[in-house]
Design a protein around this motif. Structure first.
Motif, PDB file in Angstrom:
ATOM      1  N   ILE A   1      54.883  46.779  57.321  1.00 48.20           N
ATOM      2  CA  ILE A   1      55.098  44.971  56.962  1.00 48.20           C
ATOM      3  C   ILE A   1      54.949  44.975  55.681  1.00 48.20           C
ATOM      4  CG2 ILE A   1      54.211  42.847  57.520  1.00 48.20           C
ATOM      5  CD1 ILE A   1      52.537  44.228  60.020  1.00 48.20           C
ATOM      6  N   ILE A   2      56.009  44.141  55.108  1.00 41.26           N
ATOM      7  CA  ILE A   2      55.989  44.082  53.669  1.00 41.26           C
ATOM      8  C   ILE A   2      56.066  42.585  53.351  1.00 41.26           C
ATOM      9  CG2 ILE A   2      57.412  46.048  53.182  1.00 41.26           C
ATOM     10  CD1 ILE A   2      59.914  44.211  53.157  1.00 41.26           C
ATOM     11  N   TRP A   3      55.110  42.281  52.359  1.00 42.97           N
ATOM     12  CA  TRP A   3      55.096  40.729  51.822  1.00 42.97           C
ATOM     13  C   TRP A   3      55.491  40.650  50.533  1.00 42.97           C
ATOM     14  CZ3 TRP A   3      51.468  43.566  54.534  1.00 42.97           C
ATOM     15  CH2 TRP A   3      51.037  42.816  55.822  1.00 42.97           C
ATOM     16  N   LYS A   4      55.943  39.414  50.193  1.00 44.88           N
ATOM     17  CA  LYS A   4      56.391  39.127  48.854  1.00 44.88           C
ATOM     18  C   LYS A   4      55.062  38.742  47.871  1.00 44.88           C
ATOM     19  CE  LYS A   4      61.369  38.222  49.468  1.00 44.88           C
ATOM     20  NZ  LYS A   4      62.326  37.178  49.166  1.00 44.88           N
ATOM     21  N   ALA A   5      54.312  38.149  48.334  1.00 44.50           N
ATOM     22  CA  ALA A   5      52.902  37.644  47.724  1.00 44.50           C
ATOM     23  C   ALA A   5      51.624  37.758  48.717  1.00 44.50           C
ATOM     24  CB  ALA A   5      53.151  36.260  47.365  1.00 44.50           C
ATOM     25  N   TYR A   6      50.543  38.077  48.268  1.00 44.86           N
ATOM     26  CA  TYR A   6      49.536  38.572  48.949  1.00 44.86           C
ATOM     27  C   TYR A   6      48.951  37.462  49.811  1.00 44.86           C
ATOM     28  CZ  TYR A   6      44.711  40.023  50.146  1.00 44.86           C
ATOM     29  OH  TYR A   6      43.581  40.709  50.806  1.00 44.86           O
ATOM     30  N   GLY A   7      48.713  37.616  51.036  1.00 42.33           N
ATOM     31  CA  GLY A   7      47.916  36.514  51.955  1.00 42.33           C
ATOM     32  C   GLY A   7      48.940  35.471  52.180  1.00 42.33           C
TER      33      GLY A   7
ATOM     34  N   ASN B   1      44.323  34.726  44.621  1.00 42.71           N
ATOM     35  CA  ASN B   1      44.483  35.289  45.941  1.00 42.71           C
ATOM     36  C   ASN B   1      44.099  36.703  45.741  1.00 42.71           C
ATOM     37  OD1 ASN B   1      44.706  32.645  46.820  1.00 42.71           O
ATOM     38  ND2 ASN B   1      46.949  32.807  46.827  1.00 42.71           N
ATOM     39  N   GLN B   2      44.840  37.378  44.944  1.00 44.73           N
ATOM     40  CA  GLN B   2      44.610  38.670  44.961  1.00 44.73           C
ATOM     41  C   GLN B   2      43.242  39.304  44.700  1.00 44.73           C
ATOM     42  OE1 GLN B   2      47.343  40.711  42.482  1.00 44.73           O
ATOM     43  NE2 GLN B   2      48.978  40.617  44.035  1.00 44.73           N
ATOM     44  N   ASP B   3      42.384  38.656  43.712  1.00 45.41           N
ATOM     45  CA  ASP B   3      41.030  38.740  43.330  1.00 45.41           C
ATOM     46  C   ASP B   3      40.196  38.372  44.615  1.00 45.41           C
ATOM     47  OD1 ASP B   3      41.924  39.696  41.024  1.00 45.41           O
ATOM     48  OD2 ASP B   3      41.460  37.893  39.904  1.00 45.41           O
ATOM     49  N   GLU B   4      40.407  37.480  45.295  1.00 42.70           N
ATOM     50  CA  GLU B   4      39.508  37.064  46.311  1.00 42.70           C
ATOM     51  C   GLU B   4      39.746  38.082  47.573  1.00 42.70           C
ATOM     52  OE1 GLU B   4      40.561  33.126  47.344  1.00 42.70           O
ATOM     53  OE2 GLU B   4      39.413  32.117  45.623  1.00 42.70           O
ATOM     54  N   GLY B   5      40.993  38.671  47.836  1.00 46.10           N
ATOM     55  CA  GLY B   5      41.355  39.534  48.691  1.00 46.10           C
ATOM     56  C   GLY B   5      40.789  40.634  48.407  1.00 46.10           C
ATOM     57  N   ARG B   6      40.689  41.317  47.261  1.00 45.12           N
ATOM     58  CA  ARG B   6      40.014  42.419  46.792  1.00 45.12           C
ATOM     59  C   ARG B   6      38.419  42.666  47.151  1.00 45.12           C
ATOM     60  NH1 ARG B   6      37.999  43.590  41.820  1.00 45.12           N
ATOM     61  NH2 ARG B   6      39.294  41.924  41.043  1.00 45.12           N
TER      62      ARG B   6
ATOM     63  N   THR C   1      54.948  25.296  36.514  1.00 42.26           N
ATOM     64  CA  THR C   1      54.901  25.560  37.614  1.00 42.26           C
ATOM     65  C   THR C   1      54.904  27.115  38.137  1.00 42.26           C
ATOM     66  OG1 THR C   1      56.308  23.727  38.332  1.00 42.26           O
ATOM     67  CG2 THR C   1      56.062  25.445  40.014  1.00 42.26           C
ATOM     68  N   ASP C   2      55.431  27.884  37.355  1.00 41.35           N
ATOM     69  CA  ASP C   2      55.374  29.463  37.427  1.00 41.35           C
ATOM     70  C   ASP C   2      54.096  29.984  36.861  1.00 41.35           C
ATOM     71  OD1 ASP C   2      57.986  29.176  38.119  1.00 41.35           O
ATOM     72  OD2 ASP C   2      58.782  29.775  36.166  1.00 41.35           O
ATOM     73  N   TRP C   3      53.405  29.200  35.875  1.00 36.80           N
ATOM     74  CA  TRP C   3      52.099  29.596  35.408  1.00 36.80           C
ATOM     75  C   TRP C   3      50.973  29.272  36.528  1.00 36.80           C
ATOM     76  CZ3 TRP C   3      47.297  26.609  34.576  1.00 36.80           C
ATOM     77  CH2 TRP C   3      46.585  27.217  34.080  1.00 36.80           C
ATOM     78  N   LYS C   4      51.367  28.079  37.218  1.00 32.68           N
ATOM     79  CA  LYS C   4      50.203  27.617  38.337  1.00 32.68           C
ATOM     80  C   LYS C   4      50.286  28.826  39.320  1.00 32.68           C
ATOM     81  CE  LYS C   4      49.561  22.808  37.243  1.00 32.68           C
ATOM     82  NZ  LYS C   4      49.700  21.640  37.857  1.00 32.68           N
ATOM     83  N   SER C   5      51.603  29.058  39.760  1.00 34.43           N
ATOM     84  CA  SER C   5      51.835  29.951  40.664  1.00 34.43           C
ATOM     85  C   SER C   5      51.200  31.482  40.528  1.00 34.43           C
ATOM     86  CB  SER C   5      53.234  30.329  41.168  1.00 34.43           C
ATOM     87  OG  SER C   5      54.171  30.517  39.980  1.00 34.43           O
ATOM     88  N   HIS C   6      51.505  31.964  39.234  1.00 33.94           N
ATOM     89  CA  HIS C   6      50.765  33.427  38.859  1.00 33.94           C
ATOM     90  C   HIS C   6      49.401  33.137  38.759  1.00 33.94           C
ATOM     91  CE1 HIS C   6      50.395  36.608  36.245  1.00 33.94           C
ATOM     92  NE2 HIS C   6      49.208  36.024  35.695  1.00 33.94           N
ATOM     93  N   VAL C   7      49.028  31.868  38.464  1.00 36.16           N
ATOM     94  CA  VAL C   7      47.239  31.941  38.483  1.00 36.16           C
ATOM     95  C   VAL C   7      46.851  31.990  39.939  1.00 36.16           C
ATOM     96  CG1 VAL C   7      45.296  30.494  38.131  1.00 36.16           C
ATOM     97  CG2 VAL C   7      47.105  30.892  36.469  1.00 36.16           C
ATOM     98  N   LEU C   8      47.637  31.327  40.953  1.00 35.22           N
ATOM     99  CA  LEU C   8      46.960  31.140  42.230  1.00 35.22           C
ATOM    100  C   LEU C   8      47.368  32.573  42.914  1.00 35.22           C
ATOM    101  CD1 LEU C   8      48.770  27.845  43.410  1.00 35.22           C
ATOM    102  CD2 LEU C   8      46.264  28.419  43.222  1.00 35.22           C
ATOM    103  N   ARG C   9      48.202  33.285  42.454  1.00 37.63           N
ATOM    104  CA  ARG C   9      48.558  34.777  43.060  1.00 37.63           C
ATOM    105  C   ARG C   9      47.556  35.642  42.427  1.00 37.63           C
ATOM    106  NH1 ARG C   9      53.991  34.350  41.532  1.00 37.63           N
ATOM    107  NH2 ARG C   9      53.535  35.665  39.918  1.00 37.63           N
ATOM    108  N   THR C  10      47.046  35.475  41.217  1.00 48.11           N
ATOM    109  CA  THR C  10      45.919  36.350  40.794  1.00 48.11           C
ATOM    110  C   THR C  10      44.734  36.080  41.511  1.00 48.11           C
ATOM    111  OG1 THR C  10      47.261  36.222  38.755  1.00 48.11           O
ATOM    112  CG2 THR C  10      44.709  37.156  38.787  1.00 48.11           C
TER     113      THR C  10
END
Length: 516
Positions: A242-248, A20-25, A9-18
């Motif tokens: 404004i602060i976030w814990k995870a992007y998007g 999301n950040q790449d898509e946001g960039r 689960t941690d690996w999947k969440s890490h991949v999803l965050r990465t």
């Protein structure tokens, strides 16, 4: 079992965050307005001094030079993504938040001068301690006001992700410096680094400057931000942050600007000291957006489908072919493959194997005769060399005692050299900007008086090892609180001569051991 599921689960969440950040960039770069800019920041690995002719003694004990890279990405009048890279080179610097704030303010000042159209900036960096800290966040509002460029957002990338722009420019500049050293140049200080990067046509889109951090201007030493480690994205506005814990994900937590100012004092102008200003670039660099990343599950399926299609194509080509193997089309190459795809890879790489298809008896006789002729020629040449060496020995008799070591006269150095070295050492002790032994040896060679004449003669020049030994002696006396004015006056010729003579004896001994 539960531990394994939690790791997945941690690996999947890490991949999803990465993802999301790449898509946001990429979305940010695609939707970038003409008045907006993305700045990606990173500290490069320290660069060690490099010499074209480097001895082993020069390699050990080196101190690297710090350099910071800021890649500024924007859109030109035609809507194409361009970049200008600002590289700040330092001699001795502490890589903390104040150094980053000083560099950021200097970059924005240069951007304001060179591109007045830019009014908004987005920042991006990794999670290093000098970037991911509340001390830097406290100073951002003041930097925006002083530079008249509003810092709208600060995003932090995941580990090993999001700094490809900085890494690519660092690689280009390192290659330029390696070419400079290989062509006969030496890099012994940040000024030499700047000259190496700008040699020839320089690096496309890169500006280089040599700078120093003005630590006297630092005013923020503590803050009251809570949960700094859990914050990964910040949005700055005139009235709140404004602060976030995870992007998007989510609307974020808003902190009024009045509370932000209560967390610490205000940081005034950092006043970065520029000793060698930025150069003018001929053209800006171009930025190509990477392909959008697909879903991990879909990407695995696509890989399997591609492999299956390749196998099917190989089987079809094998069935359609009249023979069971595929021969290389290169004349003389004897390689054969069972699958057509492997043959294509072989042709693309060009690793051909050339062999004679058959060898006749006449070919064997010629090869053996050639080997015999070569062997006779080698033996004759060796015999001639031995005869010549014997003749030389008979003609020139070696004197007895030729291997005995000759005594070396101790050279007493002038008081001006000692006073100059003591002056350099005292400056380093009082200001904290210590001068390396190589720089001190270079200063002795190049120093001039008020009338433009050289202060020291060639016979007074010292080696780097000699200066290092003398500095170490002064440092020992300083630690023992014995470096008073009386001790400075008593550092006479005998003290310096003893140190220099021992160094020269060690160097002679090492040279004799290396030759034998």
């Amino acid at each position: 079992m539960e531990i394994a599921e939690s790791k997945v689960t941690d690996w999947k969440s890490h991949v999803l965050r990465t993802i999301n950040q790449d898509e946001g960039r990429m979305n940010l770069l695609e939707n970038l307005n003409p008045n907006q800019m993305l700045i990606v920041m990173d500290w490069a690995m320290k660069f060690l001094p490099s010499l074209h002719r480097e001895k082993q003694s020069d390699f050990y004990g080196q101190k690297g030079f710090s350099w910071h890279i800021s890649v500024c990405i924007f859109k030109d009048t035609n809507g194409k993504l361009k970049h200008e890279t600002f590289a700040h080179l330092f001699n001795l610097v502490k890589q903390d938040w104040f150094a980053v704030a000083s560099i950021l303010e200097n970059v924005l000042v240069n951007v304001r001068v060179r591109m007045p159209i830019i009014t908004e900036v987005f920042l991006r960096s990794d999670n290093a301690g000098c970037y991911h800290t509340g001390l830097l966040w406290q100073a951002i509002h003041g930097i925006s006001e002083r530079t008249d460029i509003f810092i709208q957002r600060y995003d932090y990338s995941e580990a090993q992700s999001g700094k490809s722009y900085c890494d690519s420019k660092i690689a280009h500049m390192r290659r330029k410096m390696r070419m400079y050293v290989a062509s006969g140049g030496n890099i012994q200080n940040p000024v030499d680094m700047r000259d190496a990067i700008l040699s020839g046509k320089g690096v496309v889109g890169c500006r280089v400057a040599v700078a120093e951090i003005n630590t006297e201007k630092q005013q923020i030493f503590s803050h009251k931000w809570k949960g700094v480690q859990n914050i990964t994205n910040l949005g700055f506005m005139a009235e709140k942050v404004i602060i976030w814990k995870a992007y998007g994900i989510g609307n974020g937590n808003s902190i009024p600007m009045s509370e932000v100012k209560k967390m610490s004092c205000d940081q005034e102008e950092t006043a970065l000291i520029i000793t060698h200003d930025f150069n003018d670039i001929i053209q800006t660099g171009s930025v190509t957006l990477p392909k959008k990343r697909a879903n991990p599950v879909q990407s695995e399926d696509n890989v399997e489908l591609e492999q299956e299609a390749t196998r099917t194509e190989d089987l079809e080509n094998l069935s359609n072919s009249s023979s069971s193997v595929f021969n290389c089309s290169e004349i003389g190459c004897t390689k054969q493959y069972q699958f057509f795809s492997k043959l294509q890879n072989h042709i693309e790489f060009g690793r051909h194997v050339y062999k004679l298809e058959r060898k006749s008896t006449y070919d064997d006789i010629k090869l053996k005769w050639a080997d015999v002729c070569k062997d006779v020629d080698i033996r004759l040449r060796n015999l001639e060399k031995v005869q010549e060496s014997l003749n030389e020995i008979n003609e020139h008799q070696v004197d007895c005692g030729w291997a005995l070591r000759k005594g070396k006269k101790v050279i007493r150095h002038s008081k001006a050299v000692k006073d100059y070295l003591l002056h350099l050492f005292t400056i380093g002790q009082t200001t904290g900007k210590k001068i390396s032994p190589s720089e001190a040896a270079l200063l002795i060679r190049n120093s001039r008086d008020e009338e433009g004449r050289k202060m020291f003669q060639p016979e007074e020049y010292l080696l780097t090892s000699q200066v290092a030994s003398y500095f170490s002696r002064l440092a020992l006396l300083s630690r023992q609180n014995q470096l008073s004015r009386r001790e400075q006056d008593n550092l006479n010729d005998e003290d310096l001569a003893a140190v220099l003579s021992s160094i020269e004896e060690n160097e002679v001994r090492q040279n004799i051991l290396q030759t034998h």
